[in-house]
Design a protein around this motif. Structure first.
Motif, PDB file in Angstrom:
ATOM      1  N   ALA A 155      30.771  30.611  56.313  1.00 42.84           N
ATOM      2  CA  ALA A 155      30.097  30.793  57.600  1.00 42.84           C
ATOM      3  C   ALA A 155      30.320  32.217  58.109  1.00 42.84           C
ATOM      4  N   ASN A 156      29.375  32.716  58.875  1.00 46.47           N
ATOM      5  CA  ASN A 156      29.471  34.062  59.431  1.00 46.47           C
ATOM      6  C   ASN A 156      30.712  34.193  60.309  1.00 46.47           C
ATOM      7  N   GLY A 157      31.537  35.198  60.018  1.00 53.05           N
ATOM      8  CA  GLY A 157      32.740  35.431  60.805  1.00 53.05           C
ATOM      9  C   GLY A 157      33.956  34.676  60.335  1.00 53.05           C
ATOM     10  N   ALA A 158      33.806  33.830  59.323  1.00 56.95           N
ATOM     11  CA  ALA A 158      34.939  33.061  58.796  1.00 56.95           C
ATOM     12  C   ALA A 158      35.614  33.843  57.668  1.00 56.95           C
ATOM     13  N   TRP A 159      36.795  33.397  57.293  1.00 58.84           N
ATOM     14  CA  TRP A 159      37.485  34.001  56.152  1.00 58.84           C
ATOM     15  C   TRP A 159      36.818  33.501  54.877  1.00 58.84           C
ATOM     16  N   HIS A 160      36.269  34.405  54.100  1.00 53.36           N
ATOM     17  CA  HIS A 160      35.484  34.030  52.925  1.00 53.36           C
ATOM     18  C   HIS A 160      36.387  33.476  51.827  1.00 53.36           C
ATOM     19  N   PRO A 161      35.913  32.468  51.093  1.00 52.69           N
ATOM     20  CA  PRO A 161      36.727  31.860  50.034  1.00 52.69           C
ATOM     21  C   PRO A 161      37.191  32.840  48.954  1.00 52.69           C
ATOM     22  N   ALA A 162      36.461  33.929  48.750  1.00 51.05           N
ATOM     23  CA  ALA A 162      36.820  34.881  47.693  1.00 51.05           C
ATOM     24  C   ALA A 162      37.820  35.938  48.156  1.00 51.05           C
ATOM     25  N   TRP A 163      38.103  35.997  49.453  1.00 50.10           N
ATOM     26  CA  TRP A 163      38.989  37.036  49.975  1.00 50.10           C
ATOM     27  C   TRP A 163      40.454  36.673  49.751  1.00 50.10           C
ATOM     28  N   ASN A 164      41.237  37.672  49.333  1.00 48.17           N
ATOM     29  CA  ASN A 164      42.669  37.494  49.138  1.00 48.17           C
ATOM     30  C   ASN A 164      43.424  38.663  49.767  1.00 48.17           C
ATOM     31  N   VAL A 165      44.367  38.351  50.665  1.00 47.00           N
ATOM     32  CA  VAL A 165      45.170  39.373  51.320  1.00 47.00           C
ATOM     33  C   VAL A 165      46.147  39.974  50.310  1.00 47.00           C
ATOM     34  N   ILE A 166      46.184  41.300  50.255  1.00 46.90           N
ATOM     35  CA  ILE A 166      47.095  41.974  49.329  1.00 46.90           C
ATOM     36  C   ILE A 166      48.152  42.793  50.069  1.00 46.90           C
ATOM     37  N   ALA A 167      48.016  42.928  51.391  1.00 44.48           N
ATOM     38  CA  ALA A 167      49.007  43.654  52.189  1.00 44.48           C
ATOM     39  C   ALA A 167      48.684  43.436  53.668  1.00 44.48           C
TER      40      ALA A 167
END
Length: 239
Positions: A54-66
């Protein structure tokens, strides 16, 4: 956890801390990357997924690296392996996640951080490297440069011609009771003045009131004025 891409493994194994709160200051260990997804991809208590397309949500492909010194996420998308993993940033606290690309690839980001760490005390060279690598229109990098310029302007203030009374030579502590609206800039000024690491200064500032510096009142006056200009509430307390 799936095997990490070689470039990400190298990025996390040899983390670079430049010393600027807008840039990465907290890195996960390579085998603890999942821990850094809590609060972004996953719920900290239930473990349920927070990701959505959804627009503005944390996308399933995103991964925090720092995380930056302000706990804002720096992240990549697992869907962009063919592009070398462009690097993104998004400020927290906005009620939504709006990704801003801050580097064309993870390798390029790592190189820039390493170069900036080498020239951190040279503002002119620091700016030259950023502009050369990213241009002058990227909002993320512009905010970093603007914060540095604000710090320079504060340092150029002068006390020449001021009248001092005997009380100026009392010893004591400069106490900060409220950071004001510009916490980041206040922390950076104190960090530079005390020659403390950004991490140490951020930890100190988490629990006001705290001692920003100790010494003779006259010597602390410039620091006091710099902090007050930024909106902090400070007071000299004599011994």
């Amino acid at each position: 956890m799936l095997p990490l891409p070689e470039t990400l493994q190298a990025f996390l194994t040899d983390p670079v801390i430049v010393g600027d709160a807008y840039l990465p200051t907290h890195y996960p260990a390579p085998d603890r990357l999942d821990d850094f997804q809590i609060g972004f991809r996953t719920h900290g208590l239930t473990g349920e997924s927070l990701a959505s397309e959804a627009n503005g949500a944390w996308h399933p492909a995103w991964n925090v690296i720092a995380l930056t010194g302000l706990d804002d996420p720096i992240f990549i998308s697992t869907a962009e392996a063919q592009s070398g993993y462009p690097v993104y940033y998004a400020p927290h606290g906005a009620g939504r996640w709006d990704a801003t690309q801050i580097a064309p690839s993870l390798a390029a980001f790592a190189r820039l951080l390493a170069a900036l760490a080498q020239v951190n005390e040279d503002n002119a060279e620091f700016e030259r490297l950023i502009v050369e690598a990213t241009g002058s229109s990227n909002r993320f990098w512009r905010e970093i440069l603007d914060a540095r310029r604000d710090g320079e302007d504060l340092e150029e203030s002068s006390l020449d011609g001021a009248d001092f009374d005997p009380a100026d030579y009392q010893s004591g502590d400069l106490i900060v009771s409220d950071l004001g609206p510009h916490k980041l800039k206040v922390v950076q000024v104190i960090s530079k003045s005390r020659k403390m690491s950004l991490k140490e200064t951020l930890a100190l500032a988490e629990a006001p009131p705290f001692t920003a510096a100790s010494g003779v009142k006259l010597q602390l006056r410039r620091l006091s004025e710099q902090l007050e200009v930024l909106g902090a509430t400070v007071k000299f307390r004599s011994e």
